[in-house]
Write a protein that holds these residues in place. Structure first.
Motif, PDB file in Angstrom:
ATOM      1  N   GLY A 159       0.832  -1.339   0.069  1.00 54.46           N
ATOM      2  CA  GLY A 159      -0.051  -0.096  -0.051  1.00 54.46           C
ATOM      3  C   GLY A 159       0.734   1.343  -0.093  1.00 54.46           C
ATOM      4  O   GLY A 159       0.452   2.351   0.228  1.00 54.46           O
ATOM      5  N   GLU A 160       2.243   1.316  -0.282  1.00 49.57           N
ATOM      6  CA  GLU A 160       2.871   2.446  -0.243  1.00 49.57           C
ATOM      7  C   GLU A 160       2.444   3.590  -1.271  1.00 49.57           C
ATOM      8  O   GLU A 160       2.900   4.604  -0.922  1.00 49.57           O
ATOM      9  CB  GLU A 160       4.286   2.017  -0.484  1.00 49.57           C
ATOM     10  CG  GLU A 160       5.007   1.441   0.787  1.00 49.57           C
ATOM     11  CD  GLU A 160       6.593   1.150   0.829  1.00 49.57           C
ATOM     12  OE1 GLU A 160       7.094   1.799  -0.012  1.00 49.57           O
ATOM     13  OE2 GLU A 160       6.983   0.097   1.195  1.00 49.57           O
ATOM     14  N   PHE A 161       2.148   2.814  -2.203  1.00 50.18           N
ATOM     15  CA  PHE A 161       1.570   4.007  -3.292  1.00 50.18           C
ATOM     16  C   PHE A 161       0.190   4.340  -3.578  1.00 50.18           C
ATOM     17  O   PHE A 161      -0.353   4.768  -4.562  1.00 50.18           O
ATOM     18  CB  PHE A 161       2.245   3.543  -4.737  1.00 50.18           C
ATOM     19  CG  PHE A 161       3.635   3.047  -4.436  1.00 50.18           C
ATOM     20  CD1 PHE A 161       4.681   4.057  -4.502  1.00 50.18           C
ATOM     21  CD2 PHE A 161       3.945   1.766  -4.623  1.00 50.18           C
ATOM     22  CE1 PHE A 161       5.958   3.673  -4.235  1.00 50.18           C
ATOM     23  CE2 PHE A 161       5.638   1.245  -4.457  1.00 50.18           C
ATOM     24  CZ  PHE A 161       6.441   2.502  -4.331  1.00 50.18           C
ATOM     25  N   ASP A 162      -0.523   3.900  -2.556  1.00 48.59           N
ATOM     26  CA  ASP A 162      -2.128   4.111  -2.788  1.00 48.59           C
ATOM     27  C   ASP A 162      -2.440   5.362  -2.797  1.00 48.59           C
ATOM     28  O   ASP A 162      -3.376   5.783  -3.666  1.00 48.59           O
ATOM     29  CB  ASP A 162      -2.721   3.226  -1.479  1.00 48.59           C
ATOM     30  CG  ASP A 162      -2.778   1.912  -1.357  1.00 48.59           C
ATOM     31  OD1 ASP A 162      -2.311   1.249  -2.325  1.00 48.59           O
ATOM     32  OD2 ASP A 162      -3.284   1.361  -0.582  1.00 48.59           O
ATOM     33  N   ASP A 163      -1.968   6.406  -2.442  1.00 49.42           N
ATOM     34  CA  ASP A 163      -2.035   7.546  -2.480  1.00 49.42           C
ATOM     35  C   ASP A 163      -1.778   8.226  -3.946  1.00 49.42           C
ATOM     36  O   ASP A 163      -2.418   9.228  -4.338  1.00 49.42           O
ATOM     37  CB  ASP A 163      -1.145   8.671  -1.626  1.00 49.42           C
ATOM     38  CG  ASP A 163       0.232   8.464  -1.868  1.00 49.42           C
ATOM     39  OD1 ASP A 163       0.704   7.295  -2.122  1.00 49.42           O
ATOM     40  OD2 ASP A 163       0.839   9.718  -1.952  1.00 49.42           O
ATOM     41  N   LEU A 164      -1.354   7.493  -4.666  1.00 47.13           N
ATOM     42  CA  LEU A 164      -1.088   7.908  -6.138  1.00 47.13           C
ATOM     43  C   LEU A 164      -2.361   7.279  -7.235  1.00 47.13           C
ATOM     44  O   LEU A 164      -2.384   7.849  -8.233  1.00 47.13           O
ATOM     45  CB  LEU A 164       0.282   7.200  -6.613  1.00 47.13           C
ATOM     46  CG  LEU A 164       1.311   7.766  -5.979  1.00 47.13           C
ATOM     47  CD1 LEU A 164       2.480   7.036  -6.493  1.00 47.13           C
ATOM     48  CD2 LEU A 164       1.535   9.276  -6.230  1.00 47.13           C
ATOM     49  N   ALA A 165      -3.085   6.500  -6.540  1.00 47.72           N
ATOM     50  CA  ALA A 165      -4.327   5.875  -7.373  1.00 47.72           C
ATOM     51  C   ALA A 165      -5.556   6.786  -7.184  1.00 47.72           C
ATOM     52  O   ALA A 165      -5.704   7.667  -6.528  1.00 47.72           O
ATOM     53  CB  ALA A 165      -4.673   4.650  -6.707  1.00 47.72           C
ATOM     54  N   LEU A 166      -6.179   6.581  -8.231  1.00 48.70           N
ATOM     55  CA  LEU A 166      -7.426   7.811  -8.459  1.00 48.70           C
ATOM     56  C   LEU A 166      -8.325   7.134  -7.307  1.00 48.70           C
ATOM     57  O   LEU A 166      -8.931   6.114  -6.869  1.00 48.70           O
ATOM     58  CB  LEU A 166      -7.973   7.592 -10.074  1.00 48.70           C
ATOM     59  CG  LEU A 166      -7.115   7.893 -10.962  1.00 48.70           C
ATOM     60  CD1 LEU A 166      -7.896   7.873 -12.116  1.00 48.70           C
ATOM     61  CD2 LEU A 166      -6.696   9.509 -10.840  1.00 48.70           C
TER      62      LEU A 166
END
Length: 77
Positions: free
Chosen positions: A70-77
């Motif tokens: 989940g380290e990149f979840d903030d980059l998902a729409l």
């Protein structure tokens, strides 16, 4: 290839590109291919002859581990 970190798909003939089954129908996704030397190539599916980034197995492993946790979840729409 002189630079193994970036090249073009046209220079990588004969590799088997694949994309995620989660890819949307319009084809907005990335594709990956395993290269003969153990490296992994990544390209934009909308530009199949365009730029390719090439990563080592440890680099791909680090990215996938981060994505799974989940380290990149903030980059998902």
């Amino acid at each position: 290839m002189t630079d193994m970190t970036q090249t073009t798909a046209a220079r990588l003939s004969g590799v088997g590109w694949r994309k995620s089954t989660f890819s949307n129908p319009s084809g907005n996704c990335v594709e990956l291919a395993e290269l003969a030397n153990g490296l992994v190539a990544v390209r934009n599916s909308r530009d199949p002859e365009g730029a390719v980034l090439v990563y080592t197995r440890p680099e791909i492993d680090a990215f996938l581990s981060g994505a799974k946790s989940g380290e990149f979840d903030d980059l998902a729409l």
